[in-house]
Design a protein around this motif. Structure first.
Motif, PDB file in Angstrom:
ATOM      1  N   GLY A   1       0.807  -1.214   0.000  1.00  0.00           N
ATOM      2  CA  GLY A   1       0.000   0.000   0.000  1.00  0.00           C
ATOM      3  C   GLY A   1       0.838   1.260   0.000  1.00  0.00           C
ATOM      4  O   GLY A   1       2.031   1.244   0.323  1.00  0.00           O
TER       5      GLY A   1
ATOM      6  N   SER B   1       2.249   2.640   3.575  1.00  0.00           N
ATOM      7  CA  SER B   1       3.537   2.072   3.987  1.00  0.00           C
ATOM      8  C   SER B   1       4.672   2.703   3.192  1.00  0.00           C
ATOM      9  O   SER B   1       5.713   3.053   3.751  1.00  0.00           O
ATOM     10  CB  SER B   1       3.586   0.556   3.764  1.00  0.00           C
TER      11      SER B   1
ATOM     12  N   TYR C   1       2.865  11.945   5.871  1.00  0.00           N
ATOM     13  CA  TYR C   1       4.145  12.495   5.408  1.00  0.00           C
ATOM     14  C   TYR C   1       4.904  13.139   6.575  1.00  0.00           C
ATOM     15  O   TYR C   1       6.098  12.927   6.758  1.00  0.00           O
ATOM     16  CB  TYR C   1       3.951  13.555   4.310  1.00  0.00           C
TER      17      TYR C   1
ATOM     18  N   ASP D   1       2.439  11.558  -4.485  1.00  0.00           N
ATOM     19  CA  ASP D   1       1.421  10.589  -4.088  1.00  0.00           C
ATOM     20  C   ASP D   1       0.242  10.703  -5.049  1.00  0.00           C
ATOM     21  O   ASP D   1      -0.469  11.704  -5.056  1.00  0.00           O
ATOM     22  CB  ASP D   1       0.992  10.895  -2.643  1.00  0.00           C
TER      23      ASP D   1
ATOM     24  N   ALA E   1      -2.381   8.541  -5.292  1.00  0.00           N
ATOM     25  CA  ALA E   1      -3.374   7.546  -4.863  1.00  0.00           C
ATOM     26  C   ALA E   1      -4.754   7.758  -5.502  1.00  0.00           C
ATOM     27  O   ALA E   1      -5.525   6.817  -5.645  1.00  0.00           O
ATOM     28  CB  ALA E   1      -3.509   7.562  -3.337  1.00  0.00           C
TER      29      ALA E   1
ATOM     30  N   SER F   1      -1.593   3.413  -5.370  1.00  0.00           N
ATOM     31  CA  SER F   1      -2.299   2.478  -4.503  1.00  0.00           C
ATOM     32  C   SER F   1      -3.461   1.848  -5.255  1.00  0.00           C
ATOM     33  O   SER F   1      -4.021   2.468  -6.158  1.00  0.00           O
ATOM     34  CB  SER F   1      -2.830   3.258  -3.306  1.00  0.00           C
TER      35      SER F   1
ATOM     36  N   LYS G   1      -7.935   3.130  -3.588  1.00  0.00           N
ATOM     37  CA  LYS G   1      -9.021   4.021  -3.970  1.00  0.00           C
ATOM     38  C   LYS G   1      -9.468   3.776  -5.403  1.00  0.00           C
ATOM     39  O   LYS G   1     -10.611   4.007  -5.731  1.00  0.00           O
ATOM     40  CB  LYS G   1      -8.608   5.486  -3.778  1.00  0.00           C
TER      41      LYS G   1
ATOM     42  N   ARG H   1      -5.098  -4.605   0.463  1.00  0.00           N
ATOM     43  CA  ARG H   1      -3.727  -4.095   0.550  1.00  0.00           C
ATOM     44  C   ARG H   1      -2.847  -4.368  -0.677  1.00  0.00           C
ATOM     45  O   ARG H   1      -2.346  -5.461  -0.874  1.00  0.00           O
ATOM     46  CB  ARG H   1      -2.997  -4.643   1.795  1.00  0.00           C
TER      47      ARG H   1
ATOM     48  N   TYR I   1     -13.198  13.868  -2.757  1.00  0.00           N
ATOM     49  CA  TYR I   1     -13.287  14.718  -1.563  1.00  0.00           C
ATOM     50  C   TYR I   1     -13.854  16.078  -1.909  1.00  0.00           C
ATOM     51  O   TYR I   1     -13.502  16.662  -2.948  1.00  0.00           O
ATOM     52  CB  TYR I   1     -11.899  14.914  -0.936  1.00  0.00           C
TER      53      TYR I   1
HETATM   54  C1  LIG Z   1      -5.814   6.512   0.948  1.00  0.00           C
HETATM   55  C2  LIG Z   1      -4.527   7.174   0.669  1.00  0.00           C
HETATM   56  C3  LIG Z   1      -3.405   6.430   0.356  1.00  0.00           C
HETATM   57  C4  LIG Z   1      -3.509   4.952   0.161  1.00  0.00           C
HETATM   58  O1  LIG Z   1      -2.991   4.242   1.161  1.00  0.00           O
HETATM   59  P1  LIG Z   1      -2.976   2.652   1.098  1.00  0.00           P
HETATM   60  O2  LIG Z   1      -1.978   2.344   2.150  1.00  0.00           O
HETATM   61  O3  LIG Z   1      -2.506   2.241  -0.256  1.00  0.00           O
HETATM   62  O4  LIG Z   1      -4.344   2.165   1.419  1.00  0.00           O
HETATM   63  C5  LIG Z   1      -2.218   7.092   0.096  1.00  0.00           C
HETATM   64  N1  LIG Z   1      -2.148   8.426   0.126  1.00  0.00           N
HETATM   65  C6  LIG Z   1      -3.218   9.173   0.396  1.00  0.00           C
HETATM   66  C7  LIG Z   1      -3.104  10.638   0.356  1.00  0.00           C
HETATM   67  C8  LIG Z   1      -4.436   8.569   0.689  1.00  0.00           C
HETATM   68  O5  LIG Z   1      -5.493   9.321   0.970  1.00  0.00           O
END
Ligand SMILES: *Cc1c(COP(=O)(O)O)cnc(C)c1O
Length: 406
Positions: A107, A110, A135, A216, A218, A247, A250, A258, A345
């Motif tokens: 994920g 991590s 972060y 990031d 995601a 990731s 989402k 995961r 969001y």
């Molecule tokens: C949900 C999210 C993630 C994803 O985290 P995972 O560990 O892959 O579930 C990463 N960065 C942001 C900003 C998120 O909102």
């Protein structure tokens, strides 16, 4: 005598979502007859796509026979998954990657947290404000953020780049030069994005300052507008200055399953030594991580099948319809709303100058709707509030009509 890592003691108290959970459970205990709807935490609600479920079942059956059983996965992840990522997420956007530039993980959280390992302690980090808390906290745990200033609700040695309605949620170049720049686009919590030119400007800045961008992505799958880049590598020169994290949480509902990955191009080298960052991460990954499960990597591969793509696209469309319900409902009622077009969001300005926690309490007690106070994401989140589009369509519509009636 053993000693603990006392950087942990510097971390500010109760975590945002535990405070929210406590307030909600206290309210529910006192008002058992009320139905509380949560548009708070950023977790998906739709089940895994049928193509993904089929791949999971198939992989489980493979694990049951000696001929097809799988033990440890290769350090970087299975080639079938890295190939699918390269050919589907990158090639069509004109980004050429080799398979050993893609690292499969469990994920993006991590990866965002662990990447800190490969950078020196005296790097100065810059984050947007508001920001995804991982972060900053992961750097704080590694002793890279100075001390926490309670009054300012900020770390003394972190560069905060305010993102508010005033600057259109586009971070400005800071006066102090950062070494590591975190960018999340599309953004959690604001739901806003950078367009191609805006992101290119950050890539150019990072190259000029010899900084690295931790990107990031995601929420990449939620992008609906043409001028928003899906990968930072769509920008010229980004391979020399950026790490991209993605990731399956989402885009395909894998929050409980995961799976994620990080891309580190070999062109990204340390400015003072020419050491490839890729080889440091390969070493770190191989030493501290033993791979995402085979069955989950097969499930991830299925996300890239024709069926998987169509089904996950439908899920995203479902959430983005909720986003439109929230956006349009609130805008129609006179709220100032942002985001919700390229991200699940909605970031709204609290009405009548209420603090974001006062608005949280008002929404909880008067509309029985739970959201997330902007202040929880950083000082510049004060006066804002986050709602997520991850609920069911019915509950989202009900929540918005309750807020509008307030
Ligand atoms: C949900 C999210 C993630 C994803 O985290 P995972 O560990 O892959 O579930 C990463 N960065 C942001 C900003 C998120 O909102």
């Amino acid at each position: 005598m053993f000693k603990i890592n006392d950087n942990f003691l510097k971390l500010p108290g109760s975590y945002l979502f535990s405070t929210i959970a406590r307030k909600v459970s206290e309210y529910k205990a006192a008002n058992p007859d009320r139905e509380v709807i949560s548009l708070g935490i950023g977790d998906v609600t739709q089940p895994l796509a049928p193509a993904v479920i089929r791949a999971l079942h198939g992989a489980v059956d493979e694990m049951a026979a000696v001929e097809t059983f799988h033990g440890y996965s290769p350090d970087l992840g299975y080639e079938f998954l890295r190939t699918a990522i390269r050919d589907n997420d990158y090639k069509p956007r004109g980004v050429e990657l080799s398979l050993d530039e893609i690292f499969i993980s469990d994920g993006a959280k991590s990866d965002c947290g662990n990447i800190v390992d490969i950078f020196a302690t005296d790097n100065v980090i810059a984050v947007t404000d508001p920001v995804y808390p991982v972060y900053v906290d992961s750097n704080a745990m590694a002793g890279k953020t100075g001390d926490y200033d309670k009054a300012k609700e900020a770390w003394t040695d972190v560069i905060y780049m305010p993102c508010t309605a005033q600057n259109g949620f586009v971070p400005e170049f800071p006066s102090r030069t950062p070494d590591i720049i975190y960018i999340c686009c599309p953004n959690n919590p604001t739901g806003t994005t950078l367009n191609k030119d805006q992101l290119q400007a950050w890539v150019d800045y990072a190259i000029e300052k010899q900084a690295v961008i931790l990107y990031d992505a995601a929420y990449e799958a939620y992008i609906s507008e043409a001028d928003v880049p899906h990968s930072i590598y769509e920008c010229d020169g980004a391979k020399t200055c950026a790490i991209e994290m993605r990731s399956f949480s989402k885009n395909a509902g894998f929050t409980g399953t995961r799976l994620g990955f990080t891309v580190i191009p070999k062109e990204l080298t340390a400015p003072d030594s020419d050491v490839m960052v890729n080889s440091l991460w390969a070493r770190r990954h191989g030493t501290k991580f033993n791979g995402a499960p085979y069955i989950i990597q097969r499930a991830g591969e299925a996300v890239y099948s024709a069926e998987g793509k169509a089904q996950t696209k439908e899920q995203i469309a479902y959430y983005m319809k909720n986003a439109a319900t929230i956006r349009e409902g609130l805008a129609g009622a006179g709220y100032e709303v942002y985001g919700g077009v390229n991200a699940p969001y909605i970031w709204l300005k609290t009405p009548e100058g209420l603090s974001s926690w006062d608005f949280f309490d008002k929404l909880l007690t008067e509309a029985n709707v739970v959201g997330t106070p902007g202040a929880g994401f950083g000082p510049s989140g004060e006066g804002y509030f986050r709602l997520t589009a991850f609920g069911t369509a019915e509950k989202t519509a009900e929540a918005i009509s309750r807020i509008v009636r307030l």
